[in-house]
Design a protein around this motif. Sequence first.
Motif, short mmCIF file in Angstrom:
data_model
loop_
_atom_site.label_atom_id
_atom_site.label_comp_id
_atom_site.label_asym_id
_atom_site.label_seq_id
_atom_site.Cartn_x
_atom_site.Cartn_y
_atom_site.Cartn_z
N CYS A 256 127.39 84.84 41.26
CA CYS A 256 126.44 83.74 41.16
C CYS A 256 125.96 83.38 42.57
CB CYS A 256 127.11 82.54 40.52
SG CYS A 256 126.06 81.09 40.46
N CYS B 192 127.24 79.58 43.51
CA CYS B 192 128.64 79.15 43.73
C CYS B 192 129.58 80.32 44.03
CB CYS B 192 129.15 78.34 42.55
SG CYS B 192 129.48 79.31 41.08
N CYS C 170 127.60 82.96 34.90
CA CYS C 170 128.56 82.35 35.82
C CYS C 170 129.58 81.55 35.01
CB CYS C 170 127.80 81.42 36.78
SG CYS C 170 128.91 80.48 37.83
N CYS D 180 129.39 74.84 38.32
CA CYS D 180 128.32 75.54 39.05
C CYS D 180 127.06 74.67 39.09
CB CYS D 180 128.01 76.85 38.34
SG CYS D 180 126.62 77.70 39.08
ZN LIG Z 1 127.67 79.62 39.61
#
Ligand SMILES: [Zn+2]
Length: 191
Positions: free
Chosen positions: A20, A23, A32, A37
């Motif tokens: 991702c 994050c 993700c 996130c």
């Molecule tokens: Zn993420």
Amino acid sequence: MFLSFQAVVNFLKGPSGPKCLECDSVFIDGVCPNLDCPVKVAEWITRWCSPEAAKIPALDQAKAGQLAKLRLVLHPGELYELGQGDWDQLESVSAEQLSDIQRQMEGSKSAEPSAVLYGLKLPGVDERLAKRLIEVFSSIDALRVSKPERLQQIEGIDEEQCVEICRWFRDSLNKKALKMLEQNDFNLGRQ
Ligand SMILES: [Zn+2]
């Protein structure tokens, strides 16, 4: 067959693959997995502010993204706890826009229960199902404490979705969100 040194190193490093961008979590099945996130938080805030939910159009997608990225909010409840210093961290929000946001946020507290439920973004709960659930249960609180068997009787909900909805209400972040909304004058138990 023997493993190369690099294969062993890769194995010890743990899972690899696409991550991702927001994050740095490694994707699972292309999404993700991190619940905190900022991308997910921004999606949640955007849903919350949509005309079909809490109706806060002044807080658009770009501003929701900034709030999430700055980690100022993790769930919609936290919007109502932001202070002037928090809002000041956002780029390009005029005093006039901020007063629009705050006026609309104040108005959102009297949103219909089905609109609030839609804004909470429970798995698979679209606008239609949110309306249906409130018709049957009258309030979000009643839905929260309902037995899974009762939930499963509702048209359009299968066993898997029933499990996911019940799990949503048990999640600690979601519990915090509901609590904070109540503390900010949302009536989740209104009949
Ligand atoms: Zn993420």
